[in-house]
Write a protein that holds these residues in place. Structure first.
Motif, PDB file in Angstrom:
ATOM      1  N   GLY A 222       0.876  -1.328  -0.263  1.00 52.48           N
ATOM      2  CA  GLY A 222      -0.020   0.118  -0.109  1.00 52.48           C
ATOM      3  C   GLY A 222       0.925   1.054   0.120  1.00 52.48           C
ATOM      4  N   GLY A 223       0.668   2.476   0.028  1.00 54.93           N
ATOM      5  CA  GLY A 223       0.551   4.197  -0.106  1.00 54.93           C
ATOM      6  C   GLY A 223       2.113   3.645  -0.612  1.00 54.93           C
ATOM      7  N   VAL A 224       3.136   4.382  -0.943  1.00 57.24           N
ATOM      8  CA  VAL A 224       4.029   4.589  -2.148  1.00 57.24           C
ATOM      9  C   VAL A 224       4.809   3.148  -1.860  1.00 57.24           C
ATOM     10  CG1 VAL A 224       5.003   6.564  -0.987  1.00 57.24           C
ATOM     11  CG2 VAL A 224       6.163   4.566  -0.350  1.00 57.24           C
ATOM     12  N   GLY A 225       4.691   2.139  -1.688  1.00 59.58           N
ATOM     13  CA  GLY A 225       5.345   0.249  -2.022  1.00 59.58           C
ATOM     14  C   GLY A 225       4.498   0.023  -3.145  1.00 59.58           C
ATOM     15  N   VAL A 226       3.398   0.560  -3.389  1.00 60.87           N
ATOM     16  CA  VAL A 226       2.813   0.207  -4.533  1.00 60.87           C
ATOM     17  C   VAL A 226       3.695   0.541  -6.065  1.00 60.87           C
ATOM     18  CG1 VAL A 226       0.451   0.165  -4.101  1.00 60.87           C
ATOM     19  CG2 VAL A 226       1.524   2.767  -4.971  1.00 60.87           C
ATOM     20  N   GLU A 227       4.255   1.755  -6.119  1.00 55.63           N
ATOM     21  CA  GLU A 227       5.782   2.080  -6.890  1.00 55.63           C
ATOM     22  C   GLU A 227       6.791   0.481  -7.370  1.00 55.63           C
ATOM     23  OE1 GLU A 227       7.775   4.730  -5.521  1.00 55.63           O
ATOM     24  OE2 GLU A 227       6.420   6.162  -4.974  1.00 55.63           O
ATOM     25  N   LEU A 228       6.555  -0.299  -6.042  1.00 58.53           N
ATOM     26  CA  LEU A 228       7.488  -1.285  -6.174  1.00 58.53           C
ATOM     27  C   LEU A 228       6.823  -2.590  -7.636  1.00 58.53           C
ATOM     28  CD1 LEU A 228       8.682  -1.987  -3.146  1.00 58.53           C
ATOM     29  CD2 LEU A 228       9.961  -0.793  -4.866  1.00 58.53           C
ATOM     30  N   GLY A 229       5.912  -2.380  -7.498  1.00 61.77           N
ATOM     31  CA  GLY A 229       4.689  -2.917  -8.776  1.00 61.77           C
ATOM     32  C   GLY A 229       4.405  -3.888  -8.456  1.00 61.77           C
ATOM     33  N   ASN A 230       4.584  -5.412  -7.438  1.00 58.08           N
ATOM     34  CA  ASN A 230       4.487  -6.336  -7.320  1.00 58.08           C
ATOM     35  C   ASN A 230       2.400  -6.690  -7.283  1.00 58.08           C
ATOM     36  OD1 ASN A 230       7.159  -5.784  -6.037  1.00 58.08           O
ATOM     37  ND2 ASN A 230       6.914  -7.707  -5.740  1.00 58.08           N
ATOM     38  N   GLU A 231       3.101  -8.134  -7.523  1.00 56.29           N
ATOM     39  CA  GLU A 231       1.996  -8.425  -7.256  1.00 56.29           C
ATOM     40  C   GLU A 231       1.362  -9.148  -6.362  1.00 56.29           C
ATOM     41  OE1 GLU A 231      -0.735  -9.210  -9.793  1.00 56.29           O
ATOM     42  OE2 GLU A 231      -0.452  -8.329 -11.318  1.00 56.29           O
ATOM     43  N   PRO A 232       0.279  -9.241  -5.266  1.00 55.46           N
ATOM     44  CA  PRO A 232      -0.189  -9.243  -3.484  1.00 55.46           C
ATOM     45  C   PRO A 232      -0.077 -10.823  -3.894  1.00 55.46           C
ATOM     46  CG  PRO A 232      -2.874  -8.493  -5.130  1.00 55.46           C
ATOM     47  CD  PRO A 232      -1.573  -8.726  -6.161  1.00 55.46           C
ATOM     48  N   VAL A 233       0.197 -11.321  -2.686  1.00 51.15           N
ATOM     49  CA  VAL A 233       0.623 -12.812  -2.039  1.00 51.15           C
ATOM     50  C   VAL A 233      -0.746 -13.012  -1.306  1.00 51.15           C
ATOM     51  CG1 VAL A 233       1.566 -13.972  -0.776  1.00 51.15           C
ATOM     52  CG2 VAL A 233       3.298 -11.350  -1.461  1.00 51.15           C
ATOM     53  N   LEU A 234      -1.334 -14.249  -2.374  1.00 48.80           N
ATOM     54  CA  LEU A 234      -2.571 -14.522  -1.801  1.00 48.80           C
ATOM     55  C   LEU A 234      -2.341 -16.043  -1.667  1.00 48.80           C
ATOM     56  CD1 LEU A 234      -4.071 -14.302  -5.107  1.00 48.80           C
ATOM     57  CD2 LEU A 234      -4.666 -12.653  -2.911  1.00 48.80           C
TER      58      LEU A 234
END
Length: 702
Positions: free
Chosen positions: A602-614
């Protein structure tokens, strides 16, 4: 369990049938209903494909006659005795009646080739149900409809529309594909790679025999060493996952899920299955132990390794791979591809490097990858030395074929079971090397890229078996009603999660009292709308941060009061949390796979572009820790000045979500967004719990 049906040659007609699907895939006698003497008809192609069948083969055609040298009977009732398998090459409208006739004739299994069933619309769905009901009444196991059939080269049975498939080489790799065409494509790709087929099955619509049946079939078959799985859509997620776990405990499975792009309508019309969630299906397959790949060529390269070599279960971080190359460039290709796939290529120990320095020219790179300069007389000794390194679990070897310089078989002696080999050279020479290495159980690749895929598959398979999962649990509770944010946070506090101090305010005056208690000029608060019906508060102006004084509080309350909905409004006044990395933790009750837990940036971390872990729930402690470790290292170490992630505390957060989701049968979705990872650990800043509509209070959630 010892399989009862695996064999090394054609079926013995007098042998008993013990395996539940043996009559289908290893029949002693076959009737082709709809057989034809016309070369342009599907019934002719099926007879051609089965022409080499060693058992009894009966063409069935109302006009009788002779088909490929065999006398045809007008109907199944005219057969001289019961048959194991009926292959139905007839129009869809007559399939239910044909199955009834097959049951009356003592048939035990049937392949329905025709399309026009569930994949074609409501009328087809009804027709498929009629066919399935007829099969169930008659005790017939049914493959299809809408399938091109199967190929069993080991036992000499090729009930498939492509006669050329009858010439596939026998081997030890099993294939189960949702598509008959993909089943054939994989089989011919395996053939091109010099890999024999144990059994290849196209499920089609899978009205009866489906993924779980075939996975259990391969699990029990001693002649199968690895399984390839092609998935378009899954309807019975829990059964598939359970069956996949059973087979991967015994032998490796490589899975390819189609649906990365928007092909849902095409897939539905093809097999009657929706593609479903691409990411969730891949995650479920991997969690159940499969090596998940991105394409059919990659599947074949992975199967080529795993049919012969399987490493002990171990986390990815604990498995080391060495690369030994006779030419620097290809070795670099392999090492680079392994790095991109997250495979460790660790530096070799000082003692090993000292010994390598005695065996190799001084100008070559030796720390790993190990470059020999070109193959020489010391190459076998170098391979044995590298393979003996305690931190090395598998070795990838690349060496171009240079006549008289290096014999691959001599080179790999002493490292069999841990080595994959790749070479380049004249096709005839490579095939000769392949055959000789095959006898040792050493896979031979024709490119450095495929070698890297094979090595990565070994590591992924070992990692997939290293994390135990929690057993399923029965939901015994219910939340009973819609929860607002305060109530949702109370629920998670009872499960050990941390939140900021807060007060629920029924009116403006109570909100001012809460500000006096919790905030001030140096202690800002957050003011939110408190309404279970408002799920996305920020979108409607329902969240106000940095409120320090009463005037600011009044402005926030005034803005919240303008939101459409229930009146009078309630408010949540909460201490503002310190800074940190923001994550999304959630859960959903998926219609196919059941409870699922999510961890994302979330937040600025979305810049890393990783898919969520499911991951499928319930989570074990080990599975929760594995989810945390799957986050990018930059986040775990403290992204953009944020404190490092407390991995154990974040894993506890995931376990809490798993417990709440799996224990309450009326919860369909959980959204803790964001969870802020502060210096004191994770803090839940917002909590949403979505309930199944219409569920009323039955059991207390406390």
């Amino acid at each position: 369990m010892t399989a009862t049906w695996a064999g090394d040659g054609p079926v013995d007609p007098s042998a008993p049938s013990a395996q539940p699907l043996e009559a289908l895939f290893r029949p002693r006698s076959i009737a082709v209903v709809g057989a034809s003497a016309s070369p342009d008809k599907a019934g002719y192609a099926m007879m051609q494909a089965l022409d080499g069948f060693a058992g009894e083969l009966h063409p069935v055609n109302p006009r009788g006659g002779t088909i490929l040298g065999r006398a045809a009977v007008a109907g199944l009732g005219e057969l001289p005795g019961p048959v194991d398998l009926a292959v139905l090459v007839v129009p869809p409208q007559v399939v239910p009646r044909a199955i009834e006739e097959a049951a009356a004739a003592g048939v035990r299994a049937a392949v329905v080739c025709a399309g026009g069933f569930a994949e074609s619309g409501p009328e087809g769905v009804e027709l498929q149900e009629q066919a399935l009901e007829a099969a169930r009444r008659g005790g017939i196991r049914l493959l299809g409809p809408n399938t091109s059939g199967f190929m069993n080269p080991v036992d000499g049975v090729s009930a498939n529309f492509m006669p050329a498939a009858a010439a596939l080489r026998p081997g030890t790799v099993g294939v189960v594909a949702q598509s008959g065409g993909v089943n054939l494509a994989i089989a011919f790709l395996l053939e091109r790679a010099g890999i024999g087929l144990r059994l290849g099955v196209g499920l089609g619509n899978a009205a009866d025999v489906g993924f779980p049946d075939l996975l259990d079939f391969f699990a029990d078959d001693d002649a199968t060493t690895a399984v390839g799985l092609h998935v378009e859509g899954i309807a019975d997620g829990a059964e598939v996952v359970a069956a996949l776990r059973r087979v991967t405990a015994r032998k490796p499975v490589v899975a390819f899920k189609v649906g990365r792009s928007d092909v849902g309508d095409f897939a539905r019309s093809h097999t009657g299955s929706l593609t479903g969630s691409y990411e969730l299906t891949r995650a479920a397959l991997a969690q159940a132990g499969a090596v998940v790949v991105d394409g059919l060529d990659e599947m074949v390269a992975a199967l080529q390794a795993l049919r012969s070599v399987r490493l002990p279960a171990a986390p990815r971080s604990a498995t080391g791979v060495a690369v030994l190359t006779g030419q620097a460039g290809p070795g670099l290709v392999v090492a680079d591809a392994l790095g991109a796939r997250g495979v460790r290529v660790p530096e070799l120990a000082p003692a090993t490097l000292d010994r390598l320095g005695e065996l190799l020219p001084p100008l070559t790179y030796q720390r790993n990858p190990v470059d020999t300069g070109r193959p020489s007389a010391t190459f076998p000794a170098v391979l044995r030395l590298v393979a003996a390194e305690p931190g090395i679990d598998a070795v990838g070897v690349y060496a171009l074929d240079e006549p008289g310089v290096l014999d691959p078989v001599s080179a790999v002696e002493g490292a069999v079971g841990r080595v994959l080999y790749a070479t380049g050279g004249p096709a005839a020479v490579v095939e000769e090397h392949r055959a000789r290495l095959e006898k040792l159980g050493v896979p031979l690749y024709a490119s450095p890229g495929d070698l890297a895929i094979g090595l990565a598959a070994l590591v992924s398979d070992a990692a997939a078996r290293a994390v135990p999962d929690a057993p399923p649990v029965a939901a015994t509770r219910t939340v009973g009603r819609d929860l607002d944010e305060d109530e949702a946070k109370t629920l998670f506090e009872a499960n050990g999660l941390r939140t900021m101090r807060r007060r629920a305010a029924a009116d403006r005056a109570s909100a001012h009292d809460a500000l006096d208690e919790l905030g001030g000029p140096e202690n800002p608060v957050v003011v939110k709308v408190l309404d279970a019906a408002v799920l996305h508060k920020s979108d409607v102006g329902g969240v106000h941060v940095g409120v320090r004084g009463h005037a600011e509080l009044d402005a926030a309350v005034d803005a919240i009061d303008t939101i459409d909905g229930t009146s009078p409004r309630r408010y949540l006044v909460e201490e503002q949390a310190p800074g940190g990395t923001e994550l999304i933790v959630g859960g959903v009750r998926d219609a196919v796979f059941g409870p699922v837990v999510l961890l994302g940036l979330g937040g600025v971390g979305v810049e890393l572009g990783n898919e969520p872990v499911l991951r499928l729930a319930p989570l074990s402690a080990e599975r929760a820790a594995e989810m945390v470790d799957a986050l990018p290292a930059a986040v775990l170490d403290g992204f953009r000045g944020a404190p490092p992630v407390d991995r154990a505390a974040l894993a506890t957060t995931l376990l809490a979500v798993s417990d709440v989701l799996t224990q309450h049968h009326d919860i369909t979705e959980i959204d803790l967004n964001p969870v802020r990872v502060t210096a004191r650990g994770p803090v839940v800043l917002d909590a949403v719990v979505v309930r199944t509509p219409g569920e009323e209070n039955h059991v207390q959630h406390a």
